[in-house]
Write an enzyme that holds these catalytic residues in place. Structure first.
Site, PDB file in Angstrom:
ATOM      1  N   ASP A 143       0.708  -0.823   0.379  1.00  0.00           N
ATOM      2  CA  ASP A 143       0.097  -0.317  -0.134  1.00  0.00           C
ATOM      3  C   ASP A 143       0.800   0.915   0.183  1.00  0.00           C
ATOM      4  OD1 ASP A 143      -2.358  -1.890  -0.244  1.00  0.00           O
ATOM      5  OD2 ASP A 143      -3.134  -1.114   2.001  1.00  0.00           O
ATOM      6  N   ALA A 144       1.892   1.429   0.722  1.00  0.00           N
ATOM      7  CA  ALA A 144       3.174   2.647   0.862  1.00  0.00           C
ATOM      8  C   ALA A 144       2.912   2.447  -0.547  1.00  0.00           C
ATOM      9  CB  ALA A 144       4.201   2.301   1.601  1.00  0.00           C
ATOM     10  N   GLU A 145       3.579   1.437  -1.243  1.00  0.00           N
ATOM     11  CA  GLU A 145       4.124   2.154  -2.936  1.00  0.00           C
ATOM     12  C   GLU A 145       3.128   2.395  -3.296  1.00  0.00           C
ATOM     13  OE1 GLU A 145       7.341  -1.383  -3.964  1.00  0.00           O
ATOM     14  OE2 GLU A 145       5.841  -2.354  -2.681  1.00  0.00           O
ATOM     15  N   ASP A 170       0.698   4.072  -2.722  1.00  0.00           N
ATOM     16  CA  ASP A 170       0.276   4.857  -2.401  1.00  0.00           C
ATOM     17  C   ASP A 170       1.971   6.423  -2.449  1.00  0.00           C
ATOM     18  OD1 ASP A 170      -1.674   6.200  -0.119  1.00  0.00           O
ATOM     19  OD2 ASP A 170      -0.078   7.132   0.446  1.00  0.00           O
ATOM     20  N   SER A 225     -34.167 -10.983 -17.849  1.00  0.00           N
ATOM     21  CA  SER A 225     -35.005 -11.101 -16.882  1.00  0.00           C
ATOM     22  C   SER A 225     -34.798 -12.855 -16.484  1.00  0.00           C
ATOM     23  CB  SER A 225     -35.834 -11.076 -15.978  1.00  0.00           C
ATOM     24  OG  SER A 225     -37.455 -11.449 -16.766  1.00  0.00           O
ATOM     25  N   LEU A 226     -34.787 -13.466 -15.844  1.00  0.00           N
ATOM     26  CA  LEU A 226     -34.125 -15.633 -15.696  1.00  0.00           C
ATOM     27  C   LEU A 226     -35.229 -16.034 -15.555  1.00  0.00           C
ATOM     28  CD1 LEU A 226     -30.979 -15.412 -14.490  1.00  0.00           C
ATOM     29  CD2 LEU A 226     -31.136 -16.298 -16.611  1.00  0.00           C
ATOM     30  N   GLU A 268     -23.012 -20.281 -12.545  1.00  0.00           N
ATOM     31  CA  GLU A 268     -22.542 -18.911 -12.296  1.00  0.00           C
ATOM     32  C   GLU A 268     -22.988 -19.014 -10.501  1.00  0.00           C
ATOM     33  OE1 GLU A 268     -22.713 -15.506 -14.225  1.00  0.00           O
ATOM     34  OE2 GLU A 268     -22.604 -16.808 -15.788  1.00  0.00           O
ATOM     35  N   LYS A 272     -25.285 -17.225  -8.160  1.00  0.00           N
ATOM     36  CA  LYS A 272     -26.872 -16.190  -8.678  1.00  0.00           C
ATOM     37  C   LYS A 272     -26.430 -14.972  -7.842  1.00  0.00           C
ATOM     38  CE  LYS A 272     -30.666 -14.832  -9.896  1.00  0.00           C
ATOM     39  NZ  LYS A 272     -31.832 -14.269  -9.123  1.00  0.00           N
ATOM     40  N   ASP A 300     -26.837 -11.526  -4.913  1.00  0.00           N
ATOM     41  CA  ASP A 300     -27.963 -10.717  -5.027  1.00  0.00           C
ATOM     42  C   ASP A 300     -28.015  -9.733  -4.493  1.00  0.00           C
ATOM     43  OD1 ASP A 300     -30.945 -10.772  -3.836  1.00  0.00           O
ATOM     44  OD2 ASP A 300     -30.151 -11.963  -1.428  1.00  0.00           O
ATOM     45  N   GLU A 312     -23.657  -7.483 -11.450  1.00  0.00           N
ATOM     46  CA  GLU A 312     -24.663  -7.292 -10.546  1.00  0.00           C
ATOM     47  C   GLU A 312     -22.712  -6.747  -9.146  1.00  0.00           C
ATOM     48  OE1 GLU A 312     -27.414  -9.016  -9.891  1.00  0.00           O
ATOM     49  OE2 GLU A 312     -27.894  -8.541  -8.803  1.00  0.00           O
ATOM     50  N   CYS A 348     -37.457   1.074  33.139  1.00  0.00           N
ATOM     51  CA  CYS A 348     -36.975  -0.552  32.592  1.00  0.00           C
ATOM     52  C   CYS A 348     -37.431  -1.213  32.741  1.00  0.00           C
ATOM     53  CB  CYS A 348     -35.189   0.303  33.055  1.00  0.00           C
ATOM     54  SG  CYS A 348     -34.105  -1.717  32.627  1.00  0.00           S
ATOM     55  N   CYS A 382     -35.144  -2.941  35.635  1.00  0.00           N
ATOM     56  CA  CYS A 382     -34.970  -1.962  37.065  1.00  0.00           C
ATOM     57  C   CYS A 382     -36.237  -1.357  37.932  1.00  0.00           C
ATOM     58  CB  CYS A 382     -33.708  -1.370  37.591  1.00  0.00           C
ATOM     59  SG  CYS A 382     -33.702  -0.129  35.789  1.00  0.00           S
ATOM     60  N   CYS A 397     -31.719   2.695  29.693  1.00  0.00           N
ATOM     61  CA  CYS A 397     -33.221   3.108  31.018  1.00  0.00           C
ATOM     62  C   CYS A 397     -30.724   3.969  31.921  1.00  0.00           C
ATOM     63  CB  CYS A 397     -32.406   1.827  31.532  1.00  0.00           C
ATOM     64  SG  CYS A 397     -31.951   1.544  33.437  1.00  0.00           S
TER      65      CYS A 397
HETATM   66  S1  IVH Z   1     -27.723 -13.360 -16.498  1.00  0.00           S
HETATM   67  C1  IVH Z   1     -29.850 -13.154 -20.251  1.00  0.00           C
HETATM   68  N1  IVH Z   1     -26.380 -14.299 -14.442  1.00  0.00           N
HETATM   69  O1  IVH Z   1     -30.575 -11.786 -12.250  1.00  0.00           O
HETATM   70  C2  IVH Z   1     -29.423 -13.099 -18.901  1.00  0.00           C
HETATM   71  N2  IVH Z   1     -28.002 -12.833 -13.936  1.00  0.00           N
HETATM   72  O2  IVH Z   1     -33.048 -12.823 -12.494  1.00  0.00           O
HETATM   73  C3  IVH Z   1     -29.307 -11.780 -17.988  1.00  0.00           C
HETATM   74  N3  IVH Z   1     -28.163 -12.101 -11.296  1.00  0.00           N
HETATM   75  O3  IVH Z   1     -31.533  -9.095 -13.544  1.00  0.00           O
HETATM   76  C4  IVH Z   1     -28.984 -12.287 -16.431  1.00  0.00           C
HETATM   77  N4  IVH Z   1     -26.617 -12.759 -10.379  1.00  0.00           N
HETATM   78  O4  IVH Z   1     -29.595  -9.355 -11.223  1.00  0.00           O
HETATM   79  C5  IVH Z   1     -27.321 -13.177 -14.645  1.00  0.00           C
HETATM   80  N5  IVH Z   1     -24.613 -14.814 -12.546  1.00  0.00           N
HETATM   81  C6  IVH Z   1     -25.707 -13.939 -13.171  1.00  0.00           C
HETATM   82  C7  IVH Z   1     -26.493 -13.215 -12.358  1.00  0.00           C
HETATM   83  C8  IVH Z   1     -27.704 -12.597 -12.085  1.00  0.00           C
HETATM   84  C9  IVH Z   1     -27.525 -11.995 -10.287  1.00  0.00           C
HETATM   85  C10 IVH Z   1     -29.568 -11.086 -11.163  1.00  0.00           C
HETATM   86  C11 IVH Z   1     -29.562 -10.103 -12.526  1.00  0.00           C
HETATM   87  C12 IVH Z   1     -30.854 -10.271 -13.101  1.00  0.00           C
HETATM   88  C13 IVH Z   1     -31.525 -10.960 -12.104  1.00  0.00           C
HETATM   89  C14 IVH Z   1     -32.286 -12.299 -13.805  1.00  0.00           C
END
Ligand code: IVH
Length: 665
Positions: free
Chosen positions: A35-37, A39, A84-85, A116, A118, A120, A175, A407, A410, A425
């Site tokens: 980190d020093a380098e 920096d 979406s999925l 992969e 997923k 959150d 994400e 409280c 007490c 309290c």
């Molecule tokens: S792929 C065409 N990969 O899940 C596919 N989505 O329900 C598009 N998410 O809105 C999404 N990890 O926010 C993909 N490894 C991942 C993910 C991922 C999280 C979320 C993403 C998307 C939602 C789909």
């Protein structure tokens, strides 16, 4: 003229180096320099840019944090919609999906799958033009999102420039998330500042990205994993190849695995479900994708979800149950915390019957009533939380919660100071506080009394053997021997451990007293200026705030503590029992660090006290906050605002190795 060309070159060279090391650190988790380098490079760049403001460009790594607050977010139409999925909740759903994929592709084209995690968090789309980060947007409804460029620019794992010859336009998608550790830290900070806590890491990440003031976002530790590309993603022959290329560009690609059969995919899904709780961040499933781009195109999309991908969703770590009652727990500092008493509910394999409701305002804001059906969530080791009430399920029998005026332990009146979220309290003789205080007193970071943990302390307290911290030192082996689980030997051991704790230095004793706002570090700062007698004789706010690192709030808490007769009585009795109330040496030793002020922050390999001792032995002084008078900052993992402040002020930052080097110089 020649000089300005040189400067220009040097600035460009420094930017390249800083970018490279940013990538090694934030994207690849594999830093090459200390980190020093780092920096020193960063500071040189900053200094040159300071001298030559005309050479500052918006894509310079120094320009990452800043930006003025916005009025609101602009809308952005995604050039390629963010899909979406479809979900699979059971293993059979995966078999069905595999069968459909195979049917649509025809028999001779066996698909290869990618899995992969997923994550959150919050889906975002980044846009790079000619390799430069120009825009970032939230997913929004998939077609139109919000322009959150300034906020995303503060996320360290989003590089401002790409490497390795990216296409003209590239829209990586992924994400944004927060680790559980960072989430807990953030919530602790929120509570300390009297602000409402976040219900879960996803909300915290989403809240940070939707901040109108990017400087606030910059203080929230966000990370990103990328898993796809919008515009610019057409040319890749497979999903796995695309993820590999994202890495080449210097982006943090979501880790993936390849599978030749759905059985192997299923194995991975079950494995991921079992390791889910040991990951540093929250995931809610596994995403399965057909690897070949050609096959993806052949499969196409339905509604707004591709047929070539599916999300295997885990059981949610949230559950619904009845809020039977709200109990109020009294902590060591007297804070009253409302706790939900729940009808036991199984949340992802753990039965929950208690959850936190944080404070009175939290309950009000969420409109939670006793008797409500509520949603509870848990994550890793984080205390389960009541997230919301299911209003539709009310039958009229619900009732409002009111913070007690007295409280619950007490019976003395409680108080909630103006502007604070916490009700307390204030009776220092309150048994709830007394027990919590005994537990704190003997804990590892305080007096470290081996064997006197929460359970035993509670038992001895309930038996009336120990009434307060001083009472611990009156305990006799004869009292313990008849107790279940004790023998001669173990009773003697405990008494010895108690005796040994009398050797702890005053800084520990001061911390162990449990004065509000006085943590271990603050206690150590005070103990080098004042001894117990000085504090008892009336140290005032003014003299306390003269100590570097001690502010008004802390000083006032200390003065108030030593003003109260009950506390004074306890201190006197502790003194009589031989505890150390002597002022500590204040590090005026001669050595390589004589006269140097050093701040220590973040998680280090060894306990902080080790570094403080080493520092003081070398003549240095340990201070708690970073200012322009600070000579060095020793920063460990996850160092937060102090590290940022050090960088801002150009204070040299050291890692452990750099620190040791300095000591031996
Ligand atoms: S792929 C065409 N990969 O899940 C596919 N989505 O329900 C598009 N998410 O809105 C999404 N990890 O926010 C993909 N490894 C991942 C993910 C991922 C999280 C979320 C993403 C998307 C939602 C789909």
């Amino acid at each position: 003229m020649a000089e300005s060309v040189d400067v220009r070159d040097r600035i460009e060279d420094l930017r390249e180096q800083v970018r490279y090391h940013n990538r090694r650190y934030h994207v690849e988790d594999a830093p090459e320099i200390s980190d020093a380098e780092y920096d020193s490079l960063y500071r040189e760049l900053e200094a040159l840019e300071g001298e030559h403001p005309e050479l500052v460009t918006p894509d310079s790594p120094t320009q990452r944090v800043g930006g003025e607050p916005l009025e609101g977010f602009e809308e952005i139409r995604h050039s390629v919609p963010m899909l979406s999925l479809a979900n699979a909740r059971k293993v059979e759903d995966l078999h069905e999906w595999d069968a459909r994929v195979r049917r649509l592709l025809g028999d001779d084209e066996s698909p290869r799958y990618v899995t992969e995690r997923k994550i959150d968090g919050l889906a975002v789309s980044l846009r790079y033009e000619k390799g430069r980060f120009v825009r970032g947007a939230t997913r929004g409804n998939g077609a139109v999102g919000e322009d959150v460029t300034a906020n995303l620019a503060t996320v360290r794992s989003i590089p401002e420039r790409l490497d390795d010859d990216p296409p003209e336009v590239l829209e990586p998608r992924g994400e944004v998330y927060m680790t559980l550790e960072d989430f807990e830290k953030l919530n602790r900070r929120q509570e300390e500042e009297g602000k409402p806590p976040f219900a879960n890491p996803r909300n915290a990440a989403a809240g940070a990205i939707r901040q109108l003031d990017p400087r606030i976002t910059a203080r929230r530790p966000l990370k990103i994993y990328l898993y796809g590309i919008g515009e610019g993603g057409e040319g890749f022959e497979s999903h796995s190849r695309m993820l590999d290329r994202l890495k080449d560009y210097g982006l943090r690609a979501n880790p993936h695995k390849l599978h030749d059969s759905i059985e192997s995919v299923i194995e991975e899904c079950l494995h991921a479900a079992s390791e889910r709780e040991s990951l540093p961040y929250q995931i809610d499933g596994v995403v399965v994708k057909v690897d070949s781009r050609e096959q993806q195109l052949a499969l196409g999309s339905v509604a707004r979800a591709p047929r070539w991908a599916i999300a295997y969703k885990f059981e949610p770590l949230a559950g619904r149950t009845k809020l039977l009652d709200i109990h109020v727990k009294v902590g060591r500092t007297g804070a009253l915390t409302p706790q939900a008493v729940l009808e036991p509910v199984n949340v992802g394999g753990v039965v929950i019957s208690r959850a936190t409701l944080h404070n009175e305002d939290y309950i009000k804001e969420k409109g939670i009533l006793i008797g409500d059906t509520v949603v509870v969530e848990r994550a890793g080791d984080v205390i389960p939380q009541v997230v919301k009430a299911v209003v539709e399920e009310r039958d009229g029998d619900e009732r409002e919660f009111a913070m007690p005026k007295y409280c619950p332990v007490c019976g003395e009146p409680v108080s909630r100071p103006e502007g604070e979220a916490v009700t307390r309290c204030v009776n220092s003789r309150c048994p709830a506080q007394a027990l919590e205080h005994i537990i704190h007193w003997s804990s590892k970071s305080a007096m470290d009394i081996d064997g006197l943990g929460e359970k035993l302390a509670t038992r001895l307290f309930d038996l009336g053997f120990i009434k307060d911290a001083a009472g611990i030192y009156d305990l006799k082996a004869e009292q313990l021997v008849p107790l279940e689980g004790f023998g001669e030997k173990s009773a003697q051991n405990l008494i010895q451990a108690i005796d040994r704790s009398k050797e702890q230095p005053f800084s520990r004793v001061l911390y162990a007293l449990g004065i509000r706002h006085v943590g271990a570090v603050t206690a150590s700062l005070i103990s080098r200026r004042f001894g117990g007698d000085d504090l008892m004789d009336g140290a005032d706010v003014e003299r306390l705030t003269e100590i570097d690192g001690i502010g008004e709030v802390v000083a006032r808490a200390v003065v108030e503590y030593f003003d109260l007769e009950d506390n004074r009585d306890l201190v006197r009795r502790l003194m009589e029992r031989g505890l150390d109330f002597e002022r500590e040496e204040d590090g005026t030793t001669d050595g390589p660090l004589s006269g140097k002020r050093v701040v220590i922050t973040g998680t280090l390999e060894r306990p902080r006290s080790y570094y403080v001792e080493r520092l003081e032995a070398a003549g240095g002084t340990f201070t708690s906050s970073v200012s322009k008078n600070t000579d060095y900052v020793l920063a460990g993992e996850e160092a937060g605002s102090k590290l940022a402040r050090a960088r801002e002020l150009g204070v040299p930052v050291l890692d452990e190795a750099g620190f040791e080097e300095l000591l031996s110089s």
